[in-house]
Design an enzyme around this catalytic site. Sequence first.
Site, PDB file in Angstrom:
ATOM      1  N   HIS A 300      32.554  83.883 -20.202  1.00  0.00           N
ATOM      2  CA  HIS A 300      31.767  84.330 -21.345  1.00  0.00           C
ATOM      3  C   HIS A 300      30.584  85.144 -20.858  1.00  0.00           C
ATOM      4  CE1 HIS A 300      33.428  80.810 -23.937  1.00  0.00           C
ATOM      5  NE2 HIS A 300      34.060  81.929 -24.221  1.00  0.00           N
ATOM      6  N   TYR A 473      28.037  80.893 -18.000  1.00  0.00           N
ATOM      7  CA  TYR A 473      28.462  79.753 -17.160  1.00  0.00           C
ATOM      8  C   TYR A 473      29.754  79.078 -17.594  1.00  0.00           C
ATOM      9  CZ  TYR A 473      23.381  80.377 -17.138  1.00  0.00           C
ATOM     10  OH  TYR A 473      22.117  80.914 -17.165  1.00  0.00           O
ATOM     11  N   HIS A 474      30.751  79.858 -18.007  1.00  0.00           N
ATOM     12  CA  HIS A 474      32.012  79.266 -18.455  1.00  0.00           C
ATOM     13  C   HIS A 474      33.222  79.887 -17.754  1.00  0.00           C
ATOM     14  CE1 HIS A 474      29.674  78.494 -22.455  1.00  0.00           C
ATOM     15  NE2 HIS A 474      29.392  77.580 -21.530  1.00  0.00           N
ATOM     16  N   PRO A 475      33.250  79.986 -16.425  1.00  0.00           N
ATOM     17  CA  PRO A 475      34.411  80.577 -15.749  1.00  0.00           C
ATOM     18  C   PRO A 475      35.616  79.640 -15.772  1.00  0.00           C
ATOM     19  CG  PRO A 475      32.888  79.713 -14.118  1.00  0.00           C
ATOM     20  CD  PRO A 475      32.214  79.558 -15.455  1.00  0.00           C
TER      21      PRO A 475
END
Length: 537
Positions: A300, A473-475
């Site tokens: 994101h 911070y959503h890998p």
Amino acid sequence: MSYDYVIAGGGSAGATLAARLSEDPSVEVCLIEAGGEGRDFLIRTPMGTVAMLPGRPKINNWAFTTEPQEGLNGRRGYQPRGRTLGGSSAINAMLYVRGHRSDYDGWADLGCDGWSWDEVLPYFRRAEGNQRGADDLHGNDGPLQVRDQPHPRSISRAFIEACAQSQLRTTTDFNGPEQEGAGYYQVTQFWDGAHRGERCSAAAAYLHPHMGVRPNLTVITGAHATGIEFDGKRAVGLRYRRGRQDMLASARREVVLSGGAFGSPQLLLLSGIGPADELKRHGIAVRHELTGVGRNLQDHLDFIASWKSKETDLVGVGLRGTTNILKQIGIWRREGGGMIATPSAEAGAFFKSRPDLDRPDLQLHFVIGVVDDHARKLHLGYGYSCHVCVLRPFSRGEVGLGDANPLSPPRIDPRYLSDDRDAALMVKGARRMREILAAPAMAPYRHKELYMQGDVSDGELLGHIRARADTIYHPVGTCGMGTGDDAVVDPELRVRGLEGLRVVDASVMPTLIGGNTNAPTIMIAEKAADMIKAAAM
């Protein structure tokens, strides 16, 4: 030493999995984590995120950087990830969000049998200890305590009112029957017991209560996984380095990788599993060619609008703000509330870029402080920020090796905005965000907008996005689950073509869910625990 199961990585998934597998006293479980135990003051303190997130210095944080991003004017992005038991759940904003039910039905449509919404919902409910109690969608007796924020700021209420003034309805539950709307986020924070008001990381929820209590659970911290040990095609152990000593934890049944979207593909590659060209480039012998390892990276991308404000019930920088925080620490220690208990991102919204869509495709996080470059650029005084992200980006990146040294950071290339559809959607989202922030309800708090003033064209807005946007911070996706040739793991999370090896973390998501990824990662580990137990019967 020899164990039944050896888990590499004690983050949200690894901590959950180790606790669930060790419920059987006849099974020996070893969890290996590069960081510490995750019990320190900054982790327990919700607002401690502000100190850990910037990575200056690196406190419980890998603080990775990306390759230069063409879509972001050639800038290198920043990728903070938790380096401690609890992983990123120990340094995040604690927001409890599951995504949209259609995300999981979409996984099932891709061939991931067993991962539809109706099939994963029981694992969300099993994990959850919600302050509001149990219902068809929520659980109230799970290890992960989920609560309403005790004392959100008045400005967060004003933000929700501003959304309503901008024709976005109010919701009381982003994880309810309908995701769309604006409201307060629920958070993973203790609401009951001796730890009331503290962060409820995955380690605090699942692991800490059993460390030193269960004789069949071994947790080794300060230990960096360096490679998988094989006997032919079967994984039989995990190599790791602790201090200056190289060691081996043998696995009688399975090795499980839970290093996250960056760590798990890196460990597979270091062990000779992945695309042959990537391995040969670094002089690593090909043990098992698996083209999907490290590919399919999704994240994101986040764009922020920030305002200076004369309101002082906010996170402030300077003597006055610091003095207030010190006072608030005392309140938090006594009562478990006050500003120290805030997730900072108190309110938010999910909304559609077009009314004909069947689900939200954009998300807002409203933060009670000025956030600039992951809090690495500070601005004196008080202010607030709003973040917007595209929930299901089209851009795809990859994770590879920088070199063959297992202690080196991975090579991370998200390729943000490489698909023009993401740029167009981000502009729409940013424009709607600025309209909400200009609504009458926010008038008492507005003073001066940073970076942008007044009306800006779409072209100018895209220029601001390319100049300042970065991860929220959503890998996920780099060991993607599926049945095709590009899948790394099957729907049982077993690495394809190998034995005794699984991946259990956010890297197995075939597509990025429409929301924050911590709760879904814990769900994945809950479901994986049942799969692993069933395979051993």
